[in-house]
Enzyme design. Structure first.
Site, PDB file in Angstrom:
ATOM      1  N   LYS A   1       0.848  -1.204   0.000  1.00 15.47           N
ATOM      2  CA  LYS A   1       0.000   0.000   0.000  1.00 15.47           C
ATOM      3  C   LYS A   1       0.883   1.253   0.000  1.00 15.47           C
ATOM      4  O   LYS A   1       2.090   1.172   0.244  1.00 15.47           O
ATOM      5  CB  LYS A   1      -0.905  -0.026   1.232  1.00 15.47           C
ATOM      6  CG  LYS A   1      -0.159   0.112   2.541  1.00 15.47           C
ATOM      7  CD  LYS A   1      -1.065  -0.175   3.729  1.00 15.47           C
ATOM      8  CE  LYS A   1      -0.294  -0.033   5.029  1.00 15.47           C
ATOM      9  NZ  LYS A   1      -1.005  -0.652   6.149  1.00 15.47           N
TER      10      LYS A   1
ATOM     11  N   TYR B   1      16.555  30.780   4.168  1.00 17.87           N
ATOM     12  CA  TYR B   1      15.453  31.648   4.584  1.00 17.87           C
ATOM     13  C   TYR B   1      15.459  31.865   6.084  1.00 17.87           C
ATOM     14  O   TYR B   1      15.765  30.943   6.847  1.00 17.87           O
ATOM     15  CB  TYR B   1      14.117  30.992   4.221  1.00 17.87           C
ATOM     16  CG  TYR B   1      13.767  31.021   2.767  1.00 17.87           C
ATOM     17  CD1 TYR B   1      13.778  32.216   2.040  1.00 17.87           C
ATOM     18  CD2 TYR B   1      13.399  29.851   2.112  1.00 17.87           C
ATOM     19  CE1 TYR B   1      13.434  32.227   0.697  1.00 17.87           C
ATOM     20  CE2 TYR B   1      13.052  29.859   0.770  1.00 17.87           C
ATOM     21  CZ  TYR B   1      13.071  31.053   0.066  1.00 17.87           C
ATOM     22  OH  TYR B   1      12.722  31.065  -1.244  1.00 17.87           O
TER      23      TYR B   1
HETATM   24  C1  LIG Z   1      -0.204  -1.609   6.813  1.00 20.56           C
HETATM   25  C2  LIG Z   1      -0.750  -2.857   7.354  1.00 20.56           C
HETATM   26  C3  LIG Z   1       0.094  -3.958   7.604  1.00 20.56           C
HETATM   27  C4  LIG Z   1       1.598  -3.889   7.482  1.00 20.56           C
HETATM   28  O1  LIG Z   1       2.136  -3.313   8.665  1.00 20.56           O
HETATM   29  P1  LIG Z   1       3.711  -3.224   8.907  1.00 20.56           P
HETATM   30  O2  LIG Z   1       3.854  -2.794  10.316  1.00 20.56           O
HETATM   31  O3  LIG Z   1       4.217  -2.170   7.955  1.00 20.56           O
HETATM   32  O4  LIG Z   1       4.285  -4.543   8.603  1.00 20.56           O
HETATM   33  C5  LIG Z   1      -0.518  -5.144   7.984  1.00 20.56           C
HETATM   34  N1  LIG Z   1      -1.854  -5.237   8.145  1.00 20.56           N
HETATM   35  C6  LIG Z   1      -2.681  -4.179   7.943  1.00 20.56           C
HETATM   36  C7  LIG Z   1      -4.134  -4.353   8.152  1.00 20.56           C
HETATM   37  C8  LIG Z   1      -2.156  -2.967   7.555  1.00 20.56           C
HETATM   38  O5  LIG Z   1      -2.972  -1.923   7.362  1.00 20.56           O
END
Ligand SMILES: *Cc1c(COP(=O)(O)O)cnc(C)c1O
Length: 395
Positions: free
Chosen positions: A42, A279
């Site tokens: 994601k 800046y």
């Molecule tokens: C993002 C997510 C993960 C992965 O989590 P990490 O800590 O990055 O491994 C697993 N399960 C769900 C439901 C998530 O939203």
């Protein structure tokens, strides 16, 4: 007149190490040999670039996990086979896609958390595969209490629905070394699992709970499938998780950071003692020095909070950021580094290759270093890097 080849090279280069990705998958295959491996991609693969990461991992992982439909569609174009779990999809997105006559790509499994979503699926997409999410203590998504009872009853009464999995998500594994809250969540989930199996009848459910941290340090949470995000990219979920792993496992798994962010110096010049840099005139040079300008700023994802705090690596040596980070530029001190010229490479994040014949140990700017300087976590550091900057696969 011909231009120097230095000038034609791109000023940004984000390297994605395929061998590091594969090696991190292997780490989890060894730790959890009986669980399926879901690569969580994601948020543009945590800023690493969805396309590059899926190309590197296609055929090497059992599942991909994404948040929403746009990513799922892109993923399906890159990889037609591997099952995909759409973890953040909600009934509104589903209904919208349906209303727009946009087909849900094949091989997609969605996550449902409510009776509302189940009703919608039963009425509009009865063949859609889904996993039921249970809230065991994060209070974000997932059914609980009477809502969960209603879902299980409904699912039992509708054996034709493509119910294929049961999941939950932990609230507090990364932030602590004491796992009592996670164990409570796991106990609640185990109780629901028994009821779900009964309600599922002939349907076989994939049961899963663990993200990176629980997959690393909570053996009982590994179950049928682990959902690995941050550590797929070679980063520890937290220092607490690293310490817990150190005390539990015979040896600390070697996670290899996947991303290196490099840029090139666009301008070098000498400034006198007392010069204001950046800046707001927040920094004055204590002595005559040489400064280099880099074409990166908070727009590109190099946080403004790094002003006068971070350093970059030039010729393998640390060059401190002087004054404010601008929108598209920073200025670094190179007075102590001989022979710096426009076109030279600077490492913003990652290890510097040693260009020193004496083999001095490599310097590194880690995502954790930058996170600590700005009061955030490594997750945010990598996901913030502007998606427009090209990622290139290496090794
Ligand atoms: C993002 C997510 C993960 C992965 O989590 P990490 O800590 O990055 O491994 C697993 N399960 C769900 C439901 C998530 O939203």
């Amino acid at each position: 007149m011909s231009h120097s080849p230095q000038i034609r090279r791109p000023v940004h280069r984000i390297e994605i190490s395929r061998s590091a990705l594969e090696s991190n998958v292997r780490v989890f295959r060894e730790i959890a040999p009986d669980s399926l491996f879901m690569a969580v991609v994601k948020s543009n693969a945590y800023g690493h670039d969805l396309d590059r990461v899926v190309e590197a991992l296609s055929g090497k992982v059992d599942w991909f996990g994404v948040n929403g439909l746009p990513e799922a569609r892109r993923l399906r174009q890159l990889d037609a086979q591997t099952p995909v779990l759409v973890m953040g999809l909600n009934v509104h997105d589903l209904a919208q896609a349906h209303a727009d006559s946009l087909a849900i790509p094949a091989g997609l499994t969605v996550v449902v958390s409510s009776m509302e979503a189940l009703d919608w699926i039963a009425a509009n997409a009865p063949e859609q595969s889904f996993h039921l999410k249970v809230d065991t203590g994060l209070s974000r998504l997932g059914a609980n209490g009477a809502g969960l009872d209603a879902c299980l009853e409904f699912l039992k009464a509708h054996p034709q629905l493509a119910w294929t999995g049961l999941m939950t998500h932990f609230a507090n594994v990364e932030d602590v070394t004491d796992q009592s809250y996670a164990l409570e969540q796991l106990a609640r989930f185990t109780a629901v699992r028994e009821r779900a199996r009964e309600a599922a009848g002939e349907r076989r459910l994939i049961v899963h709970a663990a993200a990176s941290a629980p997959a690393l340090i909570l053996p009982d949470a590994r179950l049928d499938l682990i959902r690995v995000g941050i550590s797929l990219y070679g980063l520890w979920p937290s220092n607490e998780t690293r310490l817990s792993a150190l005390s539990q496992l015979e040896r600390l798994p070697e996670l290899r950071p996947v991303l290196r962010w490099l840029t090139r110096i666009v301008h070098v010049h000498d400034v006198p003692a007392g010069a204001n840099v950046g800046y707001g005139c927040t920094y004055q040079t204590p002595a005559d020095t040489r400064v280099a300008t880099l074409p990166v700023g908070y727009y590109e994802g190099y946080e403004r909070a790094l002003s006068s705090r971070a350093h970059v690596l030039i010729h393998g040596r640390r060059a401190p950021v002087l004054g404010r980070v601008s929108m598209n530029m920073i200025v670094v001190d190179v007075g102590h580094i001989p022979g710096v010229a426009a076109g030279d490479e600077a490492v913003l994040l990652g290890r510097a290759e040693v260009d020193d014949a004496s083999g001095a140990s490599a310097e590194e700017v880690s995502a954790e270093d930058l996170a600590e300087l700005t009061g955030t976590i490594n997750y945010e550091v990598v996901t913030r890097i502007l998606a427009d900057l090209p990622r290139v696969p290496v090794d």
